[in-house]
Scaffold this motif. Structure first.
Motif, PDB file in Angstrom:
ATOM      1  N   ALA A 253      -1.367  14.350  -6.171  1.00  0.00           N
ATOM      2  CA  ALA A 253      -1.087  13.390  -5.108  1.00  0.00           C
ATOM      3  C   ALA A 253       0.109  12.530  -5.494  1.00  0.00           C
ATOM      4  CB  ALA A 253      -2.297  12.502  -4.856  1.00  0.00           C
ATOM      5  N   ASP A 254       0.952  12.235  -4.515  1.00  0.00           N
ATOM      6  CA  ASP A 254       2.074  11.334  -4.759  1.00  0.00           C
ATOM      7  C   ASP A 254       2.398  10.577  -3.478  1.00  0.00           C
ATOM      8  OD1 ASP A 254       4.443  12.646  -3.236  1.00  0.00           O
ATOM      9  OD2 ASP A 254       3.644  14.315  -4.397  1.00  0.00           O
ATOM     10  N   ILE A 255       3.120   9.490  -3.596  1.00  0.00           N
ATOM     11  CA  ILE A 255       3.522   8.680  -2.455  1.00  0.00           C
ATOM     12  C   ILE A 255       5.031   8.480  -2.531  1.00  0.00           C
ATOM     13  CG2 ILE A 255       2.960   6.546  -3.706  1.00  0.00           C
ATOM     14  CD1 ILE A 255       2.239   5.299  -0.988  1.00  0.00           C
ATOM     15  N   ASN A 256       5.718   8.733  -1.412  1.00  0.00           N
ATOM     16  CA  ASN A 256       7.170   8.595  -1.424  1.00  0.00           C
ATOM     17  C   ASN A 256       7.587   7.174  -1.053  1.00  0.00           C
ATOM     18  OD1 ASN A 256       7.102   8.360   1.405  1.00  0.00           O
ATOM     19  ND2 ASN A 256       7.772  10.468   1.754  1.00  0.00           N
ATOM     20  N   ALA A 257       8.891   6.951  -0.980  1.00  0.00           N
ATOM     21  CA  ALA A 257       9.422   5.603  -0.730  1.00  0.00           C
ATOM     22  C   ALA A 257       9.032   5.069   0.636  1.00  0.00           C
ATOM     23  CB  ALA A 257      10.942   5.614  -0.875  1.00  0.00           C
ATOM     24  N   PHE A 258       8.670   5.962   1.560  1.00  0.00           N
ATOM     25  CA  PHE A 258       8.291   5.547   2.908  1.00  0.00           C
ATOM     26  C   PHE A 258       6.775   5.361   3.053  1.00  0.00           C
ATOM     27  CE2 PHE A 258      12.304   7.861   3.343  1.00  0.00           C
ATOM     28  CZ  PHE A 258      13.083   6.878   3.937  1.00  0.00           C
TER      29      PHE A 258
END
Length: 507
Positions: A153-158
């Motif tokens: 799982a990862d979260i981007n800048a947006f």
């Protein structure tokens, strides 16, 4: 003559016994229409200078109550939808920040009371038609069944959370968790936003068509930017038509109303639209009809489609016994250069846009019509948030909620009914941005816990220099556009609101 009179009286008594429901108060139907990324300034009833015209939404507001101080609990999609259905802030869930992508895992907890499960327990027929964006537990192919973990799982800048890859999904299998697991009798949904794969529909948690094709998407940095018909690359069902999604949902909603109006049960229809969120895809007969480009044309198409739903409700004979709620999930995606180009302020007088902690990120249109109950033409400045739906419906049905249900929900039924004696002070409202900024609203004051917008507006994050204020404080009654930061000037108010925020977060 006496014999006939007695016979007639007996028949009346028999009929009353056979139809006890006719004697009991009828529960109102509830129609909840949720626009996607529509700003308060896009609705012409709120913004007299709007370059978009929304006559059907305007009329709804004129026939009911219009709120001027309504807010989404988050300034982006997924967390607001969680808050609407559960009556609690999404940062209390396993998604403390951001939004799910189309392959996101089911967010609603399995035993969590939702507005749908509550109403279903009270005899309502419940349905959801539209954009779900709360995750589905897709079945994975055997070779990928152990691939989902914290490291994938990862979260981007947006603020978009990616939990798994679409290539891992076995689309021949029904997801193991969807709307039917959370109180809905019927569902017809798009998994997430219209600019996120997979582009397909599920009816009653079953795919209507497997997304076996691929779309390269449209890149905003190429020629597509001019039209804003943007969507990301990914899997798509062969017959899927981006321009036909909104009309499809509207037709399904109209059919749901027609069908349920013939049944004895009251109905609850949650209608989360995909528009005017990107891609901005107005049909041909709406192109060029507004003064705000492709986006404005799409806003006007949304209004027309809302009008079709309201007409279907009238024709069903259920309009007089239906609570109609129209609102939006957050503020608009409307950048400063769009304001300059079209002279249209989608967020009206408020600072910022979607994703921000500023007012433009979460101050939204909210109108409620309930014939004979909500006085037509009323305007309320009561501060409210969309998490208040569950407590309001519980109040309407005389249900006492336990302390672990809808803990961030306050009934606004007395406000709607104009019952000033029963009204209580508005609970403090907590706002949450796409980058995880917290803000709290109490009375005329608003505190943001960091510097910057916390979202899409630049600068998003500002690191304070030594000796500078570390957060933001605004008096919204004097400064609704948030132009003057009073953080350094009002230390006692900062202390009070900071303590209130921490109390709510730790509750």
């Amino acid at each position: 003559m006496k014999y006939y009179a007695l016979t007639f009286f007996a028949l009346i008594c028999f009929s009353a016994c056979q139809n006890p429901k006719k004697e009991a108060p009828q529960k109102p139907n509830i129609l909840y229409i949720l626009a996607d990324d529509m700003g308060i300034g896009d609705v012409s009833l709120y913004n007299p200078d709007a370059k978009t015209q929304t006559p059907h939404i305007d009329q709804l507001g004129k026939e009911g109550m219009r709120f001027t101080d309504a807010h989404s609990p988050s300034s982006v999609c997924t967390p607001t939808r969680y808050g609407i259905l559960t009556g609690r802030y999404c940062w209390r869930s396993k998604l403390p920040q951001g939004v799910l992508q189309g392959y996101g895992k089911a967010l609603l907890e399995k035993d969590r009371e939702t507005i749908a499960s509550l109403l279903k327990s009270q005899g309502y027929s419940t349905g959801v038609i539209g954009k779900w964006h709360l995750g589905l537990d897709w079945v994975l192919k055997p070779e990928f069944k152990d691939s989902v973990n914290v490291h994938t799982a990862d979260i981007n800048a947006f603020g978009m959370v990616r939990q798994l890859n679409g290539d891992w999904v076995d689309f021949s299998q029904k997801p193991t968790d969807g709307p039917l697991n959370h109180g809905f009798d019927y569902s017809y949904i798009l998994p997430a936003s219209l600019d996120m794969e997979p582009y397909c529909y599920l009816e009653n948690d079953v795919l209507t068509e497997i997304p076996s094709e691929y779309t390269p998407g449209n890149d905003l940095n190429t020629g597509s930017y001019a039209t804003q018909a943007f969507w990301r690359p990914g899997k798509v069902a062969k017959s899927f038509d981006f321009y036909g999604v909104l009309p499809n949902f509207i037709e399904r909603a109209k059919q749901f109303i027609r069908t349920k109006s013939k049944e004895e049960k009251p109905f609850f229809l949650y209608l989360p639209l995909t528009a005017p969120h990107s891609p901005w895809v107005p049909q041909e007969n709406y192109k060029g009809t507004s003064g705000a480009g492709q986006y404005g044309d799409f806003v006007q198409m949304v209004d027309a489609k809302v009008g079709e739903v309201l007409k279907a409700l009238e024709e069903s004979g259920e309009a007089e016994n239906t609570i109609i709620i129209f609102t939006s999930d957050n503020g608009p995606f409307w950048k400063p250069d769009f304001i300059e180009r079209y002279n249209h302020r989608a967020a009206y007088i408020y600072r910022g846009m979607k994703a921000d902690a500023y007012e433009g990120g979460h101050r939204i249109p909210l109108v409620v019509k309930w014939p004979g109950k909500v006085k037509a033409g009323t305007v309320s400045d009561f501060p409210t948030t969309l998490t208040n739906l569950l407590a309001t419906c519980a109040d309407l049905l005389n249900i006492k909620l336990d302390e672990n249900t809808a803990e961030d929900s306050q009934s606004i039924l007395p406000v709607l009914l104009g019952d000033q004696a029963a009204q209580t002070e508005a609970m403090p409202i907590v706002h949450h941005s796409s980058r995880g900024f917290f803000a709290i609203r109490k009375g005329e004051w608003k505190l943001i816990d960091r510097l910057g917008s916390g979202g899409f507006s630049e600068p998003a994050i500002v690191e304070p220099k030594k000796g500078e204020a570390i957060g933001q404080l605004y008096n919204l009654s004097q400064d609704p556009s948030e132009t003057t930061n009073l953080y350094a000037d009002e230390p006692e108010k900062v202390k009070e609101l900071t303590e209130d925020l921490e109390h709510i977060k730790n509750r």
